[in-house]
Design an enzyme around this catalytic site. Sequence first.
Site, mmCIF file in Angstrom:
data_model
loop_
_atom_site.group_PDB
_atom_site.id
_atom_site.type_symbol
_atom_site.label_atom_id
_atom_site.label_comp_id
_atom_site.label_asym_id
_atom_site.label_seq_id
_atom_site.Cartn_x
_atom_site.Cartn_y
_atom_site.Cartn_z
ATOM 1 C CB ALA A 1 54.365 37.189 -18.207
ATOM 2 N NE ARG B 1 36.935 23.077 -12.856
ATOM 3 C CZ ARG B 1 36.379 24.239 -13.189
ATOM 4 N NH1 ARG B 1 35.410 24.271 -14.083
ATOM 5 N NH2 ARG B 1 36.756 25.362 -12.611
ATOM 6 C CE LYS C 1 52.293 32.053 -11.393
ATOM 7 N NZ LYS C 1 52.965 33.197 -12.061
ATOM 8 C CB ILE D 1 27.117 26.996 -9.314
ATOM 9 C CG1 ILE D 1 26.582 28.433 -9.406
ATOM 10 C CG2 ILE D 1 27.763 26.741 -7.962
ATOM 11 C CD1 ILE D 1 25.484 28.749 -8.402
ATOM 12 C CB VAL E 1 34.564 31.906 -10.425
ATOM 13 C CG1 VAL E 1 35.040 32.912 -9.370
ATOM 14 C CG2 VAL E 1 33.064 31.730 -10.321
ATOM 15 C CE1 TYR F 1 48.657 29.551 -13.293
ATOM 16 C CE2 TYR F 1 47.279 28.786 -11.469
ATOM 17 C CZ TYR F 1 47.977 29.801 -12.098
ATOM 18 O OH TYR F 1 48.013 31.050 -11.550
#
Length: 238
Positions: free
Chosen positions: A10, A196, A81, A137, A121, A77
């Site tokens: 999760a 990015r 993690k 893309i 993606v 993120y």
Amino acid sequence: QNVDVVFHLAAQADIVPSIQKPKSYFNSNVTGTINVLELCVKFKIKKIVYAASSSCYGIPDKFPTKEKSTIKPEYPYALTKCLGEQLIMHWSKVYNLTTVSLRFFNVFGTRSRTSGTYGAVFGVFLKQKLSNKPFTIVGDGKQKRDFTYVTDVANALYLASNYTKTDIFNVGSGKPKSINYLVKLLVGDKVYIPKRPGEPDITYADITKIKRKLSWQPKISFEAGVKKVLKSINNWHD
């Protein structure tokens, strides 16, 4: 109660939303992991398998990337993690749990999520294909990802649940493919959007360790996996 192994998969995922809502990601991925660990201790569950992320490596210096490579997350993120992984390793040491952390590389397969603008993606591309829209893309599309088919990941989780030691493993194909190649297999028009920041040009897992210690190896090729996904593309209509 009466549980042999906990599989902790999760989490809140995706890069851009984690930059927009870092506290929410921390609450889910870090505090949530502590909650799971505390209950493992409370109910005397001795084994936990954690779904970690290859994003912990950030933009690696060496390829293929080994488990001992420098940890340098580039966005919230990845950081949350990574903190989750540190927590399960710490609990292993302090509370005598057996913990295995699997660092997943670019998992894809049937039933993947298509929601969210900044999702993985495959989810984004499948949604675009169903809507007869061009594939967006990022950058020049030459960036490569170590795509790993979902059943191979499930197999790694199963083997990790039978492993008797605390350890960390990469779970990848060891055969990175470009985004342009993916689009070629999916077939459709394409448009290019700006790159990015914080995203590596290549993710490439060194899977020597998991092959040796867990006798695991990927069985589904990238091409076969994409074929399976396209075969069941109608599942994504809703």
